[in-house]
Design an enzyme around this catalytic site. Structure first.
Site, PDB file in Angstrom:
ATOM      1  N   HIS A 249       0.971  -0.814  -0.104  1.00  0.00           N
ATOM      2  CA  HIS A 249       0.265   0.158   0.123  1.00  0.00           C
ATOM      3  C   HIS A 249       1.288   1.037   0.195  1.00  0.00           C
ATOM      4  O   HIS A 249       1.768   1.362   0.778  1.00  0.00           O
ATOM      5  CB  HIS A 249      -1.166   0.035   0.996  1.00  0.00           C
ATOM      6  CG  HIS A 249      -1.834   1.035   0.835  1.00  0.00           C
ATOM      7  ND1 HIS A 249      -2.863   1.519   0.591  1.00  0.00           N
ATOM      8  CD2 HIS A 249      -1.922   2.441   2.165  1.00  0.00           C
ATOM      9  CE1 HIS A 249      -2.984   2.745   0.845  1.00  0.00           C
ATOM     10  NE2 HIS A 249      -2.450   3.032   1.692  1.00  0.00           N
TER      11      HIS A 249
ATOM     12  N   ARG B 198     -14.568  13.712   8.886  1.00  0.00           N
ATOM     13  CA  ARG B 198     -12.783  14.366   8.675  1.00  0.00           C
ATOM     14  C   ARG B 198     -12.859  15.496   7.195  1.00  0.00           C
ATOM     15  O   ARG B 198     -12.344  16.732   8.513  1.00  0.00           O
ATOM     16  CB  ARG B 198     -11.915  13.034   8.996  1.00  0.00           C
ATOM     17  CG  ARG B 198     -12.166  12.167  10.212  1.00  0.00           C
ATOM     18  CD  ARG B 198     -10.900  10.750  10.380  1.00  0.00           C
ATOM     19  NE  ARG B 198      -9.528  10.968   9.748  1.00  0.00           N
ATOM     20  CZ  ARG B 198      -8.764  10.510   9.107  1.00  0.00           C
ATOM     21  NH1 ARG B 198      -9.679   9.720   8.633  1.00  0.00           N
ATOM     22  NH2 ARG B 198      -7.643  10.903   9.331  1.00  0.00           N
TER      23      ARG B 198
END
Ligand code: URA
Ligand code: CA
Length: 443
Positions: free
Chosen positions: A82, A168
């Site tokens: 990742h 967020r």
């Protein structure tokens, strides 16, 4: 338990228990805790932080709000890589076929580009015919058959993360290290692989530019892995300039194919890809150590098996495998123009995110999730930090379909590259590798 008390506790800087975290996250996902209370909690976490244990509990609690992909039908150690995202970061397209060619199953779920960063799915889809939407069964069958699949998300993974991230994003609480670590790790754990290699980018094109903060994030994610019994290694790699020289979807596929053909040896994209590949080979059990793993990657390039595996992957996903022989079979831009340097000197720095935005202006990226992209456009950069440049010398080529956009992208590019008289220090490509060797498994 009542939500108010849990918010108060975090606001006062105390640690939350596993039960309190579960109560809050599950209540939010199920709807009994409203957005405004979660927004207050996120802001409290932003200011007061979370310790490693709380962050590990938050991660696993988020994982359990949705499906966990079960890859147990696929034999062998499943590894995943990742990247925290960057510009010209085409490592996945190089590594997925190479690692599969090493006999390690690659069951990869990738993402799309957003803002200045590119996405693997968009790049793959620039190959005519390639599809990335598959059912779980099709995904697993393809990996069993040819050893590799790269698809969009299947199943309902970590719904808590989608809901929390949306909040967020509008409450200025994205850039909190524990919230980012729990977000990334929950998605990687839900994706079901046995071992995870994290490529944490540092510098002007990175999600977290500051090396000290990026290192904290990398360490925390490796630590979470230890606490929840997952093999995790993190590498800190440079994103103070684009990694590959090609930026844009078709162009990045072209660069990946050329690397698999053995071209571009020694370039930063080649070096980072092969170093990551060495770790993946080691983590997947195909080599005794990362150094041997890297040698294995080199062999799989020179004997052509990486490129062959890429052709198989493309064909299995509905695309034309001939692109590995002739990259011109991918969509081509109408216009190609060289950008000439206005100064003589040395390339001192890049505003890397801005280079990504230049590609976005051409049509290679998207500002919002649903914007369409033009696979054919982008740029090839000819100079890197430390290179000498003469006035009037070509420093990049831009590929576009719209002359007005090309003009704007050229301006953006020239603003983003700093050329002056002093020869700068070249930033190191790989800053550090963080392993679990010295950490014990704790949960
Ligand atoms: N990437 C993620 O997946 N999550 C974050 O919170 C930040 C970056
Ligand atoms: Ca720690």
């Amino acid at each position: 338990m009542i939500p108010y008390d849990v918010i108060l506790k975090k606001r006062n800087g105390d640690s939350l228990s596993k039960e309190e975290i579960e109560f809050f996250i599950n209540g939010f996902v199920q709807g009994s805790i409203p957005d405004y209370q979660m927004a207050a909690m996120l802001m409290a976490i932003y200011f007061k932080g979370m310790n490693d244990e709380e962050t590990a509990h938050l991660t696993m609690c988020k994982v359990h709000t949705g499906d966990i992909v079960n890859l147990s039908e696929i034999p062998g150690v499943k590894v995943d890589k990742h990247s925290t995202g960057g510009v010209g970061d085409t490592t996945t397209l190089v590594l997925a076929p190479l690692v599969a060619a090493a006999g390690i199953p690659v069951a990869k779920m990738s993402g799309r580009g957003l803002g200045h960063t590119g996405g693997t799915l968009d790049k793959l889809e620039s190959i005519p015919g390639v599809k990335v939407d598959f059912s779980r069964e099709e995904f697993i069958n393809q990996v069993k058959k040819i050893g590799v699949a790269v698809i969009g998300q299947t199943g309902n993974l970590v719904p808590a993360d989608k809901k929390m991230y949306a909040l967020r994003d509008v409450t200025a609480t994205v850039d909190s290290i524990p919230l980012i670590a729990a977000s990334i790790m929950s998605k990687k754990i839900a994706a079901g692989t046995d071992a995870i290699l994290l490529d944490v980018k540092v510098g002007s094109g990175a999600f977290i530019p500051d090396p000290v903060e990026a290192r904290k994030l990398a360490k925390l994610m490796v630590d979470i892995g230890s606490r929840v019994n997952r093999k995790v290694t993190a590498m800190l790699t440079d994103m103070d300039q684009p990694l590959g020289s090609h930026i844009g979807n078709t162009l990045e596929v072209k660069e990946a194919i050329e690397i698999l053909r053995g071209e571009h040896a020694g370039t930063p994209l080649f070096e980072v890809s092969l170093t990551l590949g060495g770790y993946l080979a080691y983590m997947g059990g195909a080599s005794a150590n990362p150094t041997d793993g890297r040698k294995l990657m080199e062999k799989l390039i020179s004997d052509g098996s990486g490129l062959k595996k890429f052709a198989q992957l493309i064909e299995a996903q509905g695309g034309n495998p001939k692109v590995t022989e002739d990259v011109k079979l991918m969509p081509q831009a109408k216009h190609e123009v060289e950008i000439l340097s206005k100064k003589s000197g040395f390339v001192n720095s890049f505003k890397t995110a801005s280079i990504g935005m230049a590609a976005l202006i051409l049509g290679a990226g998207r500002l919002t999730k649903d914007d369409p992209i033009d696979p054919s456009v982008g740029l090839i950069i000819k100079k890197r930090i430390g290179d000498q440049v003469e006035r009037g010398e070509p420093i990049a080529t831009i590929y576009g379909n719209d002359e007005e956009k090309m003009k704007q992208a050229t301006e953006r590019f020239l603003e983003a590259i700093a050329i002056n008289g002093e020869k700068p220090n070249v930033p190191p490509l790989i800053l550090d590798t963080i392993t679990q060797d010295k950490l014990t498994m704790r949960l």
